[in-house]
Design a protein around this motif. Sequence first.
Motif, mmCIF file in Angstrom:
data_model
loop_
_atom_site.group_PDB
_atom_site.id
_atom_site.type_symbol
_atom_site.label_atom_id
_atom_site.label_comp_id
_atom_site.label_asym_id
_atom_site.label_seq_id
_atom_site.Cartn_x
_atom_site.Cartn_y
_atom_site.Cartn_z
ATOM 1 N N THR A 1 -8.948 43.120 81.683
ATOM 2 C CA THR A 1 -10.293 42.692 82.291
ATOM 3 C C THR A 1 -10.394 41.396 82.651
ATOM 4 O OG1 THR A 1 -10.907 42.211 79.964
ATOM 5 C CG2 THR A 1 -11.597 44.160 80.605
ATOM 6 N N SER A 2 -9.340 40.364 82.429
ATOM 7 C CA SER A 2 -9.380 39.245 83.180
ATOM 8 C C SER A 2 -8.931 39.232 84.471
ATOM 9 C CB SER A 2 -8.474 38.341 82.267
ATOM 10 O OG SER A 2 -7.012 38.855 82.551
ATOM 11 N N LYS A 3 -8.029 40.363 85.008
ATOM 12 C CA LYS A 3 -7.630 40.408 86.396
ATOM 13 C C LYS A 3 -8.310 41.655 86.950
ATOM 14 C CE LYS A 3 -2.935 38.998 85.415
ATOM 15 N NZ LYS A 3 -1.314 39.456 85.519
ATOM 16 N N ASN A 4 -9.333 42.549 86.141
ATOM 17 C CA ASN A 4 -9.950 43.341 86.724
ATOM 18 C C ASN A 4 -9.137 44.624 87.200
ATOM 19 O OD1 ASN A 4 -12.898 44.177 86.554
ATOM 20 N ND2 ASN A 4 -13.054 43.845 88.780
ATOM 21 N N GLN A 5 -8.236 45.099 86.345
ATOM 22 C CA GLN A 5 -7.186 45.907 86.707
ATOM 23 C C GLN A 5 -6.909 47.027 85.597
ATOM 24 O OE1 GLN A 5 -3.645 43.215 87.209
ATOM 25 N NE2 GLN A 5 -3.927 43.097 89.384
ATOM 26 N N PHE A 6 -6.488 47.968 86.130
ATOM 27 C CA PHE A 6 -6.240 49.104 85.100
ATOM 28 C C PHE A 6 -4.617 49.691 85.473
ATOM 29 C CE2 PHE A 6 -7.467 52.933 87.036
ATOM 30 C CZ PHE A 6 -8.448 52.660 88.142
ATOM 31 N N THR A 7 -3.955 49.945 84.635
ATOM 32 C CA THR A 7 -2.568 50.310 84.907
ATOM 33 C C THR A 7 -2.178 51.685 84.225
ATOM 34 O OG1 THR A 7 -1.875 48.138 85.134
ATOM 35 C CG2 THR A 7 -0.145 49.445 84.443
ATOM 36 N N LEU A 8 -1.372 52.410 85.203
ATOM 37 C CA LEU A 8 -0.775 53.736 84.713
ATOM 38 C C LEU A 8 0.595 53.505 84.265
ATOM 39 C CD1 LEU A 8 -0.828 57.153 84.504
ATOM 40 C CD2 LEU A 8 -0.272 56.866 87.001
ATOM 41 N N GLN A 9 1.005 54.015 83.313
ATOM 42 C CA GLN A 9 2.375 54.127 83.063
ATOM 43 C C GLN A 9 2.992 55.676 82.671
ATOM 44 O OE1 GLN A 9 3.247 50.926 80.113
ATOM 45 N NE2 GLN A 9 4.526 50.042 81.761
ATOM 46 N N LEU A 10 3.715 56.089 83.494
ATOM 47 C CA LEU A 10 4.173 57.525 83.141
ATOM 48 C C LEU A 10 5.761 57.366 82.967
ATOM 49 C CD1 LEU A 10 3.251 60.417 83.106
ATOM 50 C CD2 LEU A 10 4.255 60.503 85.696
ATOM 51 N N SER A 11 6.248 57.481 81.327
ATOM 52 C CA SER A 11 7.550 57.433 81.027
ATOM 53 C C SER A 11 8.222 58.734 81.488
ATOM 54 C CB SER A 11 7.573 57.401 79.538
ATOM 55 O OG SER A 11 7.012 58.297 78.884
ATOM 56 N N SER A 12 9.589 58.604 81.233
ATOM 57 C CA SER A 12 10.805 59.563 81.736
ATOM 58 C C SER A 12 10.298 60.283 82.988
ATOM 59 C CB SER A 12 10.725 60.518 80.380
ATOM 60 O OG SER A 12 10.807 59.964 79.372
ATOM 61 N N ALA A 13 10.311 59.668 83.956
ATOM 62 C CA ALA A 13 9.805 60.368 85.258
ATOM 63 C C ALA A 13 11.014 61.194 85.942
ATOM 64 C CB ALA A 13 9.772 59.250 86.547
ATOM 65 N N THR A 14 10.209 62.317 86.168
ATOM 66 C CA THR A 14 11.109 63.264 86.785
ATOM 67 C C THR A 14 10.844 63.520 88.638
ATOM 68 O OG1 THR A 14 9.878 65.260 86.338
ATOM 69 C CG2 THR A 14 11.407 64.606 84.721
ATOM 70 N N PRO A 15 11.655 64.340 89.045
ATOM 71 C CA PRO A 15 11.131 64.448 90.574
ATOM 72 C C PRO A 15 9.917 65.223 90.745
ATOM 73 C CG PRO A 15 13.666 64.682 90.197
ATOM 74 C CD PRO A 15 13.016 64.665 88.892
ATOM 75 N N GLU A 16 9.431 66.119 89.753
ATOM 76 C CA GLU A 16 8.124 66.513 89.660
ATOM 77 C C GLU A 16 6.833 65.680 89.603
ATOM 78 O OE1 GLU A 16 11.149 69.300 89.376
ATOM 79 O OE2 GLU A 16 10.813 67.883 87.715
ATOM 80 N N ASP A 17 7.214 64.444 89.258
ATOM 81 C CA ASP A 17 6.319 63.335 89.152
ATOM 82 C C ASP A 17 6.168 62.670 90.433
ATOM 83 O OD1 ASP A 17 7.386 62.452 86.147
ATOM 84 O OD2 ASP A 17 5.656 63.634 86.435
ATOM 85 N N THR A 18 6.883 63.183 91.672
ATOM 86 C CA THR A 18 6.696 62.758 92.793
ATOM 87 C C THR A 18 5.260 63.119 93.421
ATOM 88 O OG1 THR A 18 9.090 62.745 93.491
ATOM 89 C CG2 THR A 18 7.518 62.875 95.250
ATOM 90 N N ALA A 19 4.525 62.137 94.019
ATOM 91 C CA ALA A 19 3.094 62.429 94.486
ATOM 92 C C ALA A 19 2.636 61.278 95.017
ATOM 93 C CB ALA A 19 2.452 62.999 93.405
#
Length: 121
Positions: free
Chosen positions: A75-93
């Motif tokens: 909240t201090s930076k007014n940001q939100f973050t996504l982390q998606l672990s164990s990425a595979t080619p199917e996560d290409t988007a």
Amino acid sequence: QVQLQGSGPGLVKPSQTLSLTCTVSGGSIAADSYYWNWIRQPPGKGLEWVGVIGYSGATGYSPSLKRRTSISRDTSKNQFTLQLSSATPEDTAVYYCFGALAGAPPRYDYWGQGTQVTVSY
């Protein structure tokens, strides 16, 4: 005017963690009744909702991605973050962040520009 700007690496190796940040300007991510989402569109496919973090910090995830997904905020930076672990080619988007006000029509949503992420060696 609320604006969202997504950022992060455009290339991620398989098995690594895909991490994207959305910076919000013109409004607070802690503002009452706002929900901040990640959604993605794989090549040649429709939009797929990934997850959300609400104004209170509560989170929700797509059942199919829940095991690998984490959304947090600063909240201090007014940001939100996504982390998606164990990425595979199917996560290409193309990954989009957007903000929505509870109870308001979609035309009041605020969208980021989209970030292309490719999972490949």
